[in-house]
Write a protein that holds these residues in place. Structure first.
Motif, mmCIF file in Angstrom:
data_model
loop_
_atom_site.group_PDB
_atom_site.id
_atom_site.type_symbol
_atom_site.label_atom_id
_atom_site.label_comp_id
_atom_site.label_asym_id
_atom_site.label_seq_id
_atom_site.Cartn_x
_atom_site.Cartn_y
_atom_site.Cartn_z
ATOM 1 N N ILE A 20 0.767 -1.111 -0.285
ATOM 2 C CA ILE A 20 -0.220 -0.058 -0.959
ATOM 3 C C ILE A 20 0.737 1.131 -0.183
ATOM 4 C CG2 ILE A 20 -1.782 1.367 1.316
ATOM 5 C CD1 ILE A 20 -1.969 -1.224 2.756
ATOM 6 N N ASP A 21 0.456 2.020 -0.966
ATOM 7 C CA ASP A 21 1.349 3.235 -0.818
ATOM 8 C C ASP A 21 0.870 4.282 -0.003
ATOM 9 O OD1 ASP A 21 3.085 2.439 -3.064
ATOM 10 O OD2 ASP A 21 1.077 2.862 -4.945
ATOM 11 N N GLN A 22 2.048 5.415 0.773
ATOM 12 C CA GLN A 22 1.820 5.706 1.826
ATOM 13 C C GLN A 22 1.117 6.871 1.396
ATOM 14 O OE1 GLN A 22 5.434 7.725 2.940
ATOM 15 N NE2 GLN A 22 4.607 9.722 4.351
ATOM 16 N N GLY A 23 0.127 6.970 2.206
ATOM 17 C CA GLY A 23 -1.195 7.840 2.319
ATOM 18 C C GLY A 23 -2.166 7.062 1.766
ATOM 19 N N ASN A 24 -2.200 6.184 1.036
ATOM 20 C CA ASN A 24 -3.823 5.046 0.456
ATOM 21 C C ASN A 24 -3.769 4.141 1.719
ATOM 22 O OD1 ASN A 24 -3.254 6.411 -2.192
ATOM 23 N ND2 ASN A 24 -2.157 4.832 -3.416
ATOM 24 N N GLY A 25 -5.104 4.225 1.261
ATOM 25 C CA GLY A 25 -5.667 2.986 1.954
ATOM 26 C C GLY A 25 -5.599 1.377 2.035
ATOM 27 N N GLY A 26 -5.915 0.448 2.691
ATOM 28 C CA GLY A 26 -6.370 -0.707 1.884
ATOM 29 C C GLY A 26 -6.718 -1.287 3.187
ATOM 30 N N ALA A 27 -7.783 -2.197 2.818
ATOM 31 C CA ALA A 27 -8.969 -2.977 3.586
ATOM 32 C C ALA A 27 -7.741 -4.382 4.484
ATOM 33 C CB ALA A 27 -9.797 -3.945 2.872
ATOM 34 N N LEU A 28 -8.194 -5.008 5.870
ATOM 35 C CA LEU A 28 -7.153 -5.797 6.399
ATOM 36 C C LEU A 28 -8.646 -6.340 6.951
ATOM 37 C CD1 LEU A 28 -4.916 -6.962 8.313
ATOM 38 C CD2 LEU A 28 -5.647 -5.814 9.485
ATOM 39 N N GLU A 29 -8.995 -7.802 7.020
ATOM 40 C CA GLU A 29 -10.224 -8.687 7.321
ATOM 41 C C GLU A 29 -9.577 -9.250 8.060
ATOM 42 O OE1 GLU A 29 -11.243 -11.410 3.935
ATOM 43 O OE2 GLU A 29 -11.313 -10.156 2.328
ATOM 44 N N VAL A 30 -10.005 -9.601 9.541
ATOM 45 C CA VAL A 30 -10.185 -9.911 10.313
ATOM 46 C C VAL A 30 -10.873 -11.098 10.729
ATOM 47 C CG1 VAL A 30 -10.092 -10.436 13.034
ATOM 48 C CG2 VAL A 30 -9.830 -8.356 11.677
ATOM 49 N N HIS A 31 -10.776 -12.795 10.839
ATOM 50 C CA HIS A 31 -11.458 -13.701 10.805
ATOM 51 C C HIS A 31 -11.052 -13.881 12.150
ATOM 52 C CE1 HIS A 31 -11.971 -14.283 6.127
ATOM 53 N NE2 HIS A 31 -10.872 -13.108 6.595
ATOM 54 N N MET A 32 -12.500 -15.002 12.466
ATOM 55 C CA MET A 32 -12.469 -15.148 13.471
ATOM 56 C C MET A 32 -13.575 -16.823 13.704
ATOM 57 S SD MET A 32 -14.097 -13.397 17.718
ATOM 58 C CE MET A 32 -15.514 -12.998 17.097
ATOM 59 N N LEU A 33 -12.863 -17.829 14.513
ATOM 60 C CA LEU A 33 -13.459 -18.820 14.486
ATOM 61 C C LEU A 33 -13.480 -19.314 16.643
ATOM 62 C CD1 LEU A 33 -14.534 -21.412 13.718
ATOM 63 C CD2 LEU A 33 -12.318 -22.891 13.216
ATOM 64 N N THR A 34 -14.949 -18.806 17.454
ATOM 65 C CA THR A 34 -15.111 -19.459 17.666
ATOM 66 C C THR A 34 -16.051 -20.589 18.886
ATOM 67 O OG1 THR A 34 -15.559 -18.501 20.553
ATOM 68 C CG2 THR A 34 -16.822 -17.567 18.339
ATOM 69 N N PRO A 35 -15.870 -21.271 19.748
ATOM 70 C CA PRO A 35 -17.227 -21.695 19.902
ATOM 71 C C PRO A 35 -18.261 -21.295 21.067
ATOM 72 C CG PRO A 35 -15.082 -22.280 21.511
ATOM 73 C CD PRO A 35 -14.613 -21.368 20.490
ATOM 74 N N HIS A 36 -17.781 -20.228 21.651
ATOM 75 C CA HIS A 36 -18.794 -19.458 21.939
ATOM 76 C C HIS A 36 -19.504 -17.982 21.405
ATOM 77 C CE1 HIS A 36 -17.558 -21.959 25.410
ATOM 78 N NE2 HIS A 36 -15.654 -21.833 25.411
ATOM 79 N N ASP A 37 -20.388 -17.080 21.636
ATOM 80 C CA ASP A 37 -21.088 -16.417 21.437
ATOM 81 C C ASP A 37 -20.043 -15.302 22.151
ATOM 82 O OD1 ASP A 37 -22.989 -16.882 21.023
ATOM 83 O OD2 ASP A 37 -24.085 -16.931 21.990
ATOM 84 N N VAL A 38 -19.439 -14.400 20.879
ATOM 85 C CA VAL A 38 -18.573 -13.121 21.639
ATOM 86 C C VAL A 38 -19.868 -11.928 21.947
ATOM 87 C CG1 VAL A 38 -16.884 -11.841 20.693
ATOM 88 C CG2 VAL A 38 -16.827 -13.925 20.360
ATOM 89 N N TYR A 39 -19.153 -11.138 22.897
ATOM 90 C CA TYR A 39 -20.258 -9.767 22.704
ATOM 91 C C TYR A 39 -19.295 -9.033 22.164
ATOM 92 C CZ TYR A 39 -23.607 -13.371 24.240
ATOM 93 O OH TYR A 39 -24.804 -14.404 24.199
ATOM 94 N N GLY A 40 -17.866 -9.049 22.554
ATOM 95 C CA GLY A 40 -17.300 -7.617 22.088
ATOM 96 C C GLY A 40 -15.982 -8.304 22.159
ATOM 97 N N ILE A 41 -14.951 -7.013 21.636
ATOM 98 C CA ILE A 41 -14.120 -7.358 21.129
ATOM 99 C C ILE A 41 -13.133 -6.226 21.237
ATOM 100 C CG2 ILE A 41 -13.828 -6.743 18.835
ATOM 101 C CD1 ILE A 41 -11.874 -9.042 18.041
ATOM 102 N N GLU A 42 -11.643 -6.350 22.024
ATOM 103 C CA GLU A 42 -10.594 -5.332 22.144
ATOM 104 C C GLU A 42 -9.720 -5.735 21.516
ATOM 105 O OE1 GLU A 42 -8.946 -3.425 25.163
ATOM 106 O OE2 GLU A 42 -10.762 -3.462 25.545
#
Length: 166
Positions: A144-166
């Motif tokens: 990614i060129d300086q000053g430009n943006g891009g997308a970062l994908e976050v994938h989560m696999l969990t056996p429980h319900d998640v009510y918040g993330i930090e």
């Protein structure tokens, strides 16, 4: 001796106490020590070796130690023999996968006159696992060129319900 067992952290697990006694046993008391302290002894029952009129009780003593006490008010005894004698139910707590050593200490086995037998304790291992949350990140394939943006994908696999993330 104690058998080995496996459980998920937060679940209950049963261990079996095996006893080899050449003479009838009229009373039993021993402590159980778990290292690290991830176990809580919640109950114990006698197997078919233990007469039905026996009282079997357990108590947590703290610092990873619990006590089992068993006897009969009417004087019945555990017959001479070998095999599974008590089934212990523990609740578990673990924050990471670990092996917990559970050992008997301060064993007292007595005859009908209240005289103690020589005894030798044993240990077992409970393998505790935990259900974790797997996180992965997917970044753009190209720089990614300086000053430009891009997308970062976050994938989560969990056996429980998640009510918040930090």
């Amino acid at each position: 001796s104690l058998n080995d067992a496996e459980a998920m952290g937060g679940a209950e697990v049963v261990m079996t106490v095996n006893m080899s006694n050449p003479e009838p046993v009229s009373g039993v008391q021993f402590d159980l020590v778990d290292t690290p302290n991830y176990m809580t002894l919640i109950s114990a029952v006698g197997t078919e070796r233990v007469p039905a009129d026996w009282t079997v009780s357990v108590a947590e003593l703290g610092d990873g130690t619990a006590r089992l006490l068993g006897f009969s008010f009417t004087g019945t005894s555990i017959s001479a023999g070998t095999g599974a004698t008590f089934e212990l139910t523990f609740s578990t707590a673990a924050t990471e996968p670990t092996n917990v050593s559970v050992c008997t200490v301060n064993e007292t086995f007595s005859d009908s006159n209240g005289l103690a037998f020589l005894s030798e304790g044993g240990c077992g291992t409970i393998t505790l696992d935990v259900e974790g949350i797997d996180l992965s990140f997917v970044a753009p394939d190209e720089p990614i060129d300086q000053g430009n943006g891009g997308a970062l994908e976050v994938h989560m696999l969990t056996p429980h319900d998640v009510y918040g993330i930090e």
